[in-house]
Design a protein around this motif. Structure first.
Motif, mmCIF file in Angstrom:
data_model
loop_
_atom_site.group_PDB
_atom_site.id
_atom_site.type_symbol
_atom_site.label_atom_id
_atom_site.label_comp_id
_atom_site.label_asym_id
_atom_site.label_seq_id
_atom_site.Cartn_x
_atom_site.Cartn_y
_atom_site.Cartn_z
ATOM 1 N N GLY A 211 8.450 -7.480 -3.185
ATOM 2 C CA GLY A 211 8.571 -7.697 -1.746
ATOM 3 C C GLY A 211 9.746 -6.955 -1.133
ATOM 4 O O GLY A 211 9.573 -6.119 -0.236
ATOM 5 N N CYS B 192 -0.595 -5.427 -2.461
ATOM 6 C CA CYS B 192 0.276 -6.359 -1.725
ATOM 7 C C CYS B 192 1.375 -5.579 -1.024
ATOM 8 O O CYS B 192 1.673 -5.805 0.158
ATOM 9 C CB CYS B 192 0.921 -7.364 -2.679
ATOM 10 N N SER B 193 1.963 -4.637 -1.770
ATOM 11 C CA SER B 193 3.030 -3.819 -1.213
ATOM 12 C C SER B 193 2.509 -2.991 -0.034
ATOM 13 O O SER B 193 3.166 -2.881 1.004
ATOM 14 C CB SER B 193 3.572 -2.901 -2.309
ATOM 15 N N ARG C 191 1.160 -11.566 -3.674
ATOM 16 C CA ARG C 191 1.202 -11.252 -5.103
ATOM 17 C C ARG C 191 1.019 -12.530 -5.941
ATOM 18 O O ARG C 191 0.237 -12.551 -6.892
ATOM 19 C CB ARG C 191 2.525 -10.565 -5.441
ATOM 20 N N SER D 188 9.850 -2.948 -1.695
ATOM 21 C CA SER D 188 8.847 -2.224 -0.906
ATOM 22 C C SER D 188 9.338 -2.035 0.529
ATOM 23 O O SER D 188 9.319 -0.920 1.067
ATOM 24 C CB SER D 188 7.519 -2.997 -0.884
ATOM 25 N N VAL E 234 5.446 1.553 -1.164
ATOM 26 C CA VAL E 234 4.659 1.238 -2.361
ATOM 27 C C VAL E 234 5.290 1.878 -3.605
ATOM 28 O O VAL E 234 5.399 1.246 -4.665
ATOM 29 C CB VAL E 234 3.199 1.705 -2.190
ATOM 30 N N THR F 152 5.112 -11.575 3.041
ATOM 31 C CA THR F 152 3.677 -11.374 2.821
ATOM 32 C C THR F 152 3.411 -10.830 1.425
ATOM 33 O O THR F 152 2.522 -11.294 0.705
ATOM 34 C CB THR F 152 3.110 -10.369 3.852
ATOM 35 N N ILE F 153 4.203 -9.817 1.046
ATOM 36 C CA ILE F 153 4.020 -9.206 -0.276
ATOM 37 C C ILE F 153 4.227 -10.245 -1.371
ATOM 38 O O ILE F 153 3.415 -10.384 -2.293
ATOM 39 C CB ILE F 153 5.011 -8.027 -0.461
ATOM 40 N N GLY G 117 1.908 -5.387 2.977
ATOM 41 C CA GLY G 117 3.180 -5.898 3.503
ATOM 42 C C GLY G 117 4.003 -4.839 4.217
ATOM 43 O O GLY G 117 4.633 -5.113 5.251
ATOM 44 N N THR G 118 3.992 -3.611 3.678
ATOM 45 C CA THR G 118 4.756 -2.556 4.355
ATOM 46 C C THR G 118 4.084 -2.162 5.667
ATOM 47 O O THR G 118 4.773 -1.828 6.632
ATOM 48 C CB THR G 118 4.940 -1.297 3.478
#
Lengths: 200, 200, 200
Positions: free
Chosen positions: A98, A154-155, A187, A101, A123, A182-183, A158-159
């Motif tokens: 998280g 996820c990365s 995850r 990233s 990422v 979020t990441i 989230g990014t």
């Protein structure tokens, strides 16, 4: 906020260092291998990002304390750590995914990179240390396997949230928390419910 | 001339992205693997060149459109493309080998590199994306195998022609065409007649 | 002193180039593979160091003669060299480990790196060309195996000696000789008596 981030950073780096050293032991490496794998797992993604963006000397050259922590933890983990299950590393690893990233993405933004490149740098920073680790262990990167639970994805998501928040003039601390949070949650959710990407 | 070069560049990058994604599918990777392999195949050589020459931020950080094209093509190829034979990619791949080799050499010249280094940068730019791709797929680089048809060799000879033309004050457009054209034709010839390097 | 260092550098680079080419032959590569493996073995560690420290263009881009020597030696070794035993390369290889480690460390010092990073840069410069070579040959790095005689460890200890000498204001030539000499002798000792690191 900065102090919290620092603590989280060291938690995440420690998790990477420990998992790297344990991975090395599994492959019957010696302590040279273990410290190298620990470093590569912890710093590989950020190193690639710094090289691509031209941020040199790279981050761990300018911060000796990171190296000391990684080195000592790799040494201890390799010779004495006996984890009943590597599951214990899932939470700190997800924290690292998280924050690294979003941190990587923010560095790309600083030099004015476009959205797509910003997300890619996020990422790479968060997820590609593990790719280099697998290369050194002479196995196909786990990140690329069809049965691996969502990780880079996820990365990626989230990014994007972080980028969109920044575009929308959201306060930068809140944007960071939304992105990294979020990441982290996505995850853990993916691990818990074994969510994978669709195969072709 | 610049427009032709731009079109050829995108043709070549597209071929690399597609072949990378198909290679990933062959190794049972997921879409994370496919996009990564596509990027590495398309941009790996140029990335190494930029890092070695100190041209940072590297080229695909500053040109977002390249990333978008590669990303989208990798996605489509991975999930839906059904090539009857990978031979279809030979021609666009040879185009890429030609223009990227000479382009890479010209960047080395710009910073005043010697002839040997200029040629090496040409070969790295044109041919070494595939080496990184094979590393990530955990196999010995195809470029290094004795049964592989001339690939780096075409790049080596064509960039020497480009260098010699430049030394001989040949017009730069003509030097480019002679160099890249030689590489392109030599590569297709080598594939057609299975020309390989002598074994020791 | 400078002339001696230059001669030793070329002896060490030659040993790396030859051992790289022979390694390539063992893996049934062609001459493209052999020259690449020779380059990577000889220059891989220094290239990583230059990239991490931000010393670009990297060293072999600015010194064409190194490339010429490596290229020619790789070519000759690959096609014609018939070493009765690779043991002959142990001494020049140990020379290279010694001087490249201390040289790499001194570059890190020049940009004001901390002791731990200085030592890491020394070890990377001296020992990690072989790691990249093994990656390209698709095998687990020899440097990381439990049965490998001390290699990175010699570099680690010798660069610490160099760092401590420098801190203690020892004359820089003497510091260099003490550091590099320790690495050289320790490596030969480790080979002779099969000294390895303790397994976990």
């Amino acid at each position: 906020m900065d102090n919290i981030l620092l603590v989280l950073t060291y938690i995440a780096v420690s998790a990477s260092a420990i998992s790297g050293a344990l991975e090395a032991r599994k492959h019957e490496m010696d302590i040279v291998g273990a410290t190298t794998i620990a470093f590569v797992t912890a710093f590989g993604g950020g190193t690639m990002r710094d090289l691509f963006l031209g941020r040199t000397p790279i981050f761990w050259v300018t911060d000796p304390f990171l190296s000391v922590v990684t080195f000592v933890l790799a040494l201890i983990s390799f010779y004495w750590l006996d984890l009943p299950s590597s599951q214990w590393l899932n939470v700190p690893d997800a924290i690292g995914l998280g924050i690294f990233s979003v941190l990587g993405a923010s560095y790309a933004m600083q030099i004015g990179a476009s959205a797509i490149v910003t997300v890619l740098m996020g990422v790479i920073t968060g997820a590609f240390g593990g790719v280099l680790r697998d290369l050194l262990c002479n196995q196909m990167p786990n990140l690329f396997r069809q049965k691996t639970e969502l990780y880079a994805t996820c990365s990626f998501i989230g990014t994007w949230i972080f980028v969109l928040c920044t575009w929308g003039k959201v306060n930068s601390v809140i944007a960071f928390i939304l992105g990294a949070g979020t990441i982290f949650l996505m995850r853990l959710y993916a691990i818990r419910f074994k969510v994978t990407l669709p195969a072709p």
